[in-house]
Design an enzyme around this catalytic site. Structure first.
Site, PDB file in Angstrom:
ATOM      1  N   HIS A  21       0.841  -1.206   0.000  1.00  0.00           N
ATOM      2  CA  HIS A  21       0.000   0.000   0.000  1.00  0.00           C
ATOM      3  C   HIS A  21       0.876   1.256   0.000  1.00  0.00           C
ATOM      4  CE1 HIS A  21      -3.599   2.356   1.399  1.00  0.00           C
ATOM      5  NE2 HIS A  21      -2.636   3.133   1.873  1.00  0.00           N
ATOM      6  N   GLU A  22       1.843   1.294   0.918  1.00  0.00           N
ATOM      7  CA  GLU A  22       2.700   2.476   1.034  1.00  0.00           C
ATOM      8  C   GLU A  22       3.649   2.606  -0.155  1.00  0.00           C
ATOM      9  OE1 GLU A  22       2.415   4.863   3.192  1.00  0.00           O
ATOM     10  OE2 GLU A  22       0.753   3.839   4.181  1.00  0.00           O
ATOM     11  N   HIS A  25       1.984   4.469  -2.906  1.00  0.00           N
ATOM     12  CA  HIS A  25       2.064   5.927  -2.726  1.00  0.00           C
ATOM     13  C   HIS A  25       3.411   6.441  -3.242  1.00  0.00           C
ATOM     14  CE1 HIS A  25      -1.632   6.345  -0.519  1.00  0.00           C
ATOM     15  NE2 HIS A  25      -1.237   5.613   0.510  1.00  0.00           N
TER      16      HIS A  25
END
Length: 450
Positions: A21-22, A25
């Site tokens: 998820h990170e 980003h």
């Protein structure tokens, strides 16, 4: 020991999904030439660290989460304000929105890919209707539908996959009609088929058999136990007997089940073998009313052709819609009192409990356990995608909401307004965490919601 293993599995699973998820980003920010200062996989003390292109990378000890830092921090731990055009805070709104959405989109894609790969190896159960079952409700309307047409609604409720189809069917009383809305495979036309239950009655034999196999020397069923209420409270049969005939019809006959289900006699002559000796006796049956089976058979597909390969991907892509549908239906039924609210929310303890059940199940092979854990990972990944869209502090939903509001009003919100939204969101997440914790504890200890 198993609970410890389960907790470790859950932590690693959540840590890997949070890291992806990170990283999403970070990757999107990099594509948009936005500066990042730190990328940390997992949390806690550093195990490994390095620097590349002015970005501090690290892998940490506790596999619970991850984070990307897009702002510079001074020696006292405060954010350094700057007009640097490469900082995230100074980017146009659409770029900030893309970076904020990258994490949830990554979890969504991961979940779909996990289910797609599972379907490629194991096949999948679709919502395409199969052949009618003889004697069932589908047999009565066999001329009204075409095999392999797709079920898209059940009594007006949209269904996407086998999971929400099964849920909808489980909420319908056996005495009620079922209206299936199908989509034609040939023309794409929608049409309805109504399954109408027929009430019948059948005798209860009030015996439990070791197996329905008749491959033994007596060609009968070996009785495991007999209900005390058999024959009006005077049981004739005993555990260990072999039942061979009812009214002269052998239990080994192909049509025996249809015969016994349509029986309506006041007494039944049962032939049985006890201690090697054949006996006959009259028993008074107890009759039970029932409704005919609906007989809805769903097609299973193996991914053994290019057509089924693409069908598997399309089906996996429906999982987010199916989970959303399932959640909405669950909330609706909780409001109506059909299900307990404790079943709707689960936290880390609940996830660990599910994993522990998988680990401790001695009947499943190692392959089955791995399959179940991978499937759980896919479900959690999609759930993380949606939960991160909630406007709660620490989640992407807050930034997404603020950016969308800015786009609508055409200006940046004041710090006071942002502060109020943050406080409201913080209260919501605390309440949600408390509710999830209490729900997990009550479900595990007291069996609430089961």
């Amino acid at each position: 020991m198993n609970i410890v293993i389960s907790i470790v599995i859950v932590l690693i699973l959540l840590g890997v999904l949070a890291s992806m998820h990170e990283l999403a980003h970070f990757w999107v920010a990099k594509l948009l030439k936005i500066k990042a200062f730190e990328v940390s996989l997992f949390v806690g003390p550093k195990l490994l660290s390095w620097k590349r292109n002015d970005v501090d990378f690290s892998i940490r000890l506790i596999p619970v989460g991850a984070y990307v830092r897009f702002s510079e921090i001074d020696e006292e731990g405060y954010v350094v304000k700057s007009d640097d055009p490469h900082l995230l805070i100074n980017q146009p709104r659409f770029k900030r929105l893309l970076v904020a959405l990258a994490g949830p989109v990554m979890n969504l894609i991961l979940g779909i890919l996990i289910f797609f790969l599972m379907y490629c190896f194991t096949g999948f159960v679709s919502t395409d209707i199969g052949n009618p079952v003889p004697g069932a409700q589908t047999a009565e309307v066999a001329s009204e539908y075409v095999e392999r047409d797709t079920i898209v609604k059940v009594n007006g409720a949209r269904v996407y996959m086998y999971y929400d189809f099964s849920y909808e069917m489980s909420t319908i009383d056996p005495a009620d009609d079922v209206v299936l809305t199908l989509k034609s495979r040939e023309t794409g036309r929608l049409y309805d088929v109504t399954l109408e239950p027929v009430q019948k009655r059948k005798p209860l034999l009030l015996i439990t058999v070791e197996s329905i196999s008749t491959e033994n020397e007596y060609h009968g069923w070996k009785i495991y136990s007999v209900d005390e209420e058999q024959n009006n409270g005077n049981p004739v049969l005993q555990a260990g007997d072999y039942v061979t005939h009812f009214n002269g019809v052998s239990v080994a006959d192909e049509g025996f089940e249809d015969y016994i289900n349509n029986l309506n006699d006041d007494s039944i002559t049962v032939t049985y073998v006890r201690d090697g000796v054949e006996n006959e006796a009259e028993i008074i049956p107890v009759y039970q009313d029932y409704y005919t089976d609906r007989g809805i058979v769903l097609y299973s597909y193996a991914v053994n052709s290019p057509a089924n390969f693409f069908k598997a991907f399309a089906y996996a892509a429906k999982m987010p819609a199916s989970m959303t549908n399932f959640t909405i239906r669950g909330i609706r039924d909780a409001i109506r009192g059909r299900v307990k609210v404790y079943n709707l929310v689960s936290g880390p303890i609940g996830i660990a409990s599910v994993v522990n059940d998988v680990v401790e199940d001695e009947q499943d092979s190692i392959g089955d356990k791995i399959y179940m854990l991978i499937m759980l990972g896919g479900i959690i990944s999609i759930a993380l995608a949606f939960s991160n869209l909630l406007p709660i502090p620490g989640l992407d939903g807050v930034q997404i909401l603020l950016i969308v509001v800015e786009m609508v009003i055409g200006r940046k919100l004041s710090e006071k307004a942002e502060g109020r939204l943050t406080i409201i969101g913080f209260v919501l997440i605390i309440l949600l965490l408390i509710f999830a914790f209490v729900s997990d504890i009550l479900t595990i200890i007291f069996g609430f919601g089961t």
